[in-house]
Design an enzyme around this catalytic site. Structure first.
Site, PDB file in Angstrom:
ATOM      1  N   HIS A 120       0.846  -1.310   0.014  1.00 14.27           N
ATOM      2  CA  HIS A 120       0.032  -0.055   0.152  1.00 14.27           C
ATOM      3  C   HIS A 120       0.821   1.183  -0.085  1.00 14.27           C
ATOM      4  CE1 HIS A 120      -3.010   3.022   1.252  1.00 14.27           C
ATOM      5  NE2 HIS A 120      -3.866   2.047   0.697  1.00 14.27           N
ATOM      6  N   ASP A 155      -7.699  -5.662  -0.153  1.00 12.24           N
ATOM      7  CA  ASP A 155      -8.316  -6.137  -1.284  1.00 12.24           C
ATOM      8  C   ASP A 155      -8.077  -7.734  -1.124  1.00 12.24           C
ATOM      9  OD1 ASP A 155      -9.185  -3.948  -3.035  1.00 12.24           O
ATOM     10  OD2 ASP A 155      -6.809  -3.614  -3.210  1.00 12.24           O
TER      11      ASP A 155
END
Length: 355
Positions: free
Chosen positions: A245, A302
């Protein structure tokens, strides 16, 4: 009102909406979190009841909308249909050009309420089934599952879907939120700002990553194949979907909750296969990238959400649209904030003045 819509500490793994930690928000109904984001404060019981009643009353879609859904290519990802239909319905909103706070609030209610219905109606139409009308007695997550499956969901799946929407609702100035804010900064209408967010979210490096995770897990197939897959990806310097991320340098707090939820689903269904496959992928990535190479690459939102969709039999074609159902409240909160500024965003000036 707390003006800080979202706070992220990427080093400590902290996420807050309006200064309330995500671990506290996760046990609230989605409607309460939506209210918090848009209004800036947690609701009282009466205020939440009124807000929920307004949302539930606006869930339906008319014959003209269904005609547009049926004219869509039924072989495409549902995001393509969603952004088309949201753009279409804007012309029938009596408040389209009313940019007052009250007018925008009415549009916000309609958008948050109707987007799940559009997604479910498209999905069922694409699969040769009649759309299921929304049930105003059900919560946001349970109603969505009911509309796509045609039967009331079991309590655990309804809870997981509700929490999915909450975890997806807001995440600072990400790509789709930035797109929505840029559109809102021109004083364009709320529908246009939401369509901008949808167009950005569907990219595979943003919201589209969830469906990629589902495909990846299916390709790997079993826990025994996970290490070989990860090593090959690392050797080729290819991205492993669902990991890493731009902000978090530790475990994404949303990923932690999604992992817990996916395990609960696996245990409830008596089938640990997909969970154990995902965990084997995670262990291999952490061992090879975090422990051996010192790279802070952990599962993001996700990864385990893709596992959840596998257990709830939600196809990859719906994954990004489900993300949008949750995220729309966050987009709207940011649009309201931008409307107050009455200042157009020019990227160079915005980066210098706002970030």
């Amino acid at each position: 009102m707390n003006k800080n819509i979202c706070f992220i500490d990427g080093l400590e793994g902290i996420l807050k909406y309006r200064d309330v930690d995500i671990n506290e928000l996760i046990d609230l109904p989605y409607d309460a979190v939506s209210y918090l984001l848009i209004k800036g404060e947690l609701s009282e019981e009466k205020e939440l009841a009124e807000y929920s009643a307004r949302l539930h009353a606006e869930r339906g879609i008319n014959r003209e909308v269904m005609d547009v859904i049926r004219m869509c290519n039924l072989n495409i990802d549902s995001m393509e249909a969603l952004l088309t239909v949201v753009s279409f319905i804007s012309q029938f909103d009596p408040d389209l050009y009313d940019n007052s706070l009250e007018g925008n609030m009415r549009k916000a209610i309609r958008l948050i309420a109707v987007v799940p219905t559009i997604v479910a109606a498209y999905y069922r139409t694409a699969n040769g089934k009649e759309p299921v009308p929304p049930d105003p007695s059900l919560a946001h997550g349970a109603n969505f599952l009911y509309m796509i499956k045609g039967s009331k969901p079991d309590p655990l799946e309804a809870e997981v879907m509700e929490k999915d929407f909450i975890l997806s609702a807001e995440h600072e100035l990400n790509a789709s939120t930035f797109s929505s804010r840029v559109t809102a900064s021109t004083m364009s209408d709320l529908y246009s700002a939401v369509v901008s967010g949808l167009c950005t979210l569907k990219g595979p490096l943003h919201g589209g990553a969830r469906s990629e995770v589902m495909t990846m897990i299916e390709t790997i197939g079993s826990p025994e194949n996970a290490e070989k897959f990860v090593l090959e990806k690392i050797e080729k310097r290819e991205k492993i979907m669902g990991f890493g991320h731009r902000v978090y340098k530790t475990y994404d707090p949303r990923g932690t909750i999604f992992k817990q939820l996916s395990r609960r689903l696996a245990e409830a269904k008596g089938d640990m296969h997909w969970y154990e496959t995902a965990e084997a992928i995670e262990n291999a990535v952490i061992r090879e990238l975090v422990e051996k190479r010192g790279k802070p690459i952990y599962p993001n939102i996700d990864f385990y959400s893709g596992v959840i969709y596998k257990y709830m039999e939600i196809p990859p074609q719906l994954a990004t649209s489900i993300f949008a159902i949750g995220r729309i409240s966050g987009w709207i909160a940011h649009c309201f904030d931008q409307y107050e500024k009455k200042k157009i965003i020019r990227p160079r000036i915005f980066m210098l003045d706002e970030c």
